[in-house]
Design a protein around this motif. Sequence first.
Motif, mmCIF file in Angstrom:
data_model
loop_
_atom_site.group_PDB
_atom_site.id
_atom_site.type_symbol
_atom_site.label_atom_id
_atom_site.label_comp_id
_atom_site.label_asym_id
_atom_site.label_seq_id
_atom_site.Cartn_x
_atom_site.Cartn_y
_atom_site.Cartn_z
ATOM 1 N N ARG A 38 0.838 -1.199 0.000
ATOM 2 C CA ARG A 38 0.000 0.000 0.000
ATOM 3 C C ARG A 38 0.867 1.240 0.000
ATOM 4 N N GLN A 39 0.298 2.314 -0.525
ATOM 5 C CA GLN A 39 1.012 3.583 -0.570
ATOM 6 C C GLN A 39 0.063 4.706 -0.220
ATOM 7 N N ALA A 40 0.360 5.371 0.877
ATOM 8 C CA ALA A 40 -0.409 6.533 1.310
ATOM 9 C C ALA A 40 0.210 7.786 0.696
ATOM 10 N N PRO A 41 -0.566 8.861 0.589
ATOM 11 C CA PRO A 41 -0.035 10.105 0.009
ATOM 12 C C PRO A 41 1.209 10.586 0.732
ATOM 13 N N TYR A 94 -3.946 0.442 -2.557
ATOM 14 C CA TYR A 94 -3.463 -0.917 -2.313
ATOM 15 C C TYR A 94 -3.127 -1.580 -3.644
ATOM 16 N N TYR A 95 -1.922 -2.152 -3.684
ATOM 17 C CA TYR A 95 -1.428 -2.789 -4.892
ATOM 18 C C TYR A 95 -1.191 -4.275 -4.659
ATOM 19 N N CYS A 96 -1.513 -5.055 -5.658
ATOM 20 C CA CYS A 96 -1.195 -6.476 -5.681
ATOM 21 C C CYS A 96 0.098 -6.649 -6.483
ATOM 22 N N ALA A 97 0.942 -7.580 -6.048
ATOM 23 C CA ALA A 97 2.198 -7.819 -6.743
ATOM 24 C C ALA A 97 2.530 -9.295 -6.712
ATOM 25 N N THR A 118 -5.913 -0.124 -6.102
ATOM 26 C CA THR A 118 -7.295 0.194 -5.757
ATOM 27 C C THR A 118 -7.296 1.049 -4.499
ATOM 28 N N GLN A 119 -8.092 2.108 -4.513
ATOM 29 C CA GLN A 119 -8.090 3.078 -3.402
ATOM 30 C C GLN A 119 -8.927 2.560 -2.240
#
Length: 124
Positions: A38-41, A94-97, A118-119
């Motif tokens: 996940r990546q937050a601002p 959120y990212y899937c890898a 996806t947010q």
Amino acid sequence: QVQLVESGGGLVQAGGSLRLSCAASGRTESNYAMAWFRQAPGKEREFVAGIRWSGSMTSYADSVKGRFSISRDNAKNTVYLQMSSLKPEDTAVYYCATRRGIVIHTTTGDYAYWGQGTQVTVSS
């Protein structure tokens, strides 16, 4: 090549739940590990959870242990992230890898294939 498509994000109140899905297509094999990041601002992308594609071993970031659960359905080539007791600080894309190999790595550079994200927004 492997293609990943996430779904299931949205807006939820603190304390609520969401389930994210990641559908994989292409050259998916049993020796691929899957993970959620996940990546937050304004922050770096961070590891959330991982699972071996053909086994039951899982791994979680300390910040989500006991609240999030990763699982997979090999017949559907899909990985899920069940998120419960959500907090505002869980707000992120959120990212899937996925990566070839059975080891669950926690760094972004170890993963070759990524979804579009996806947010997830958790309101207080």
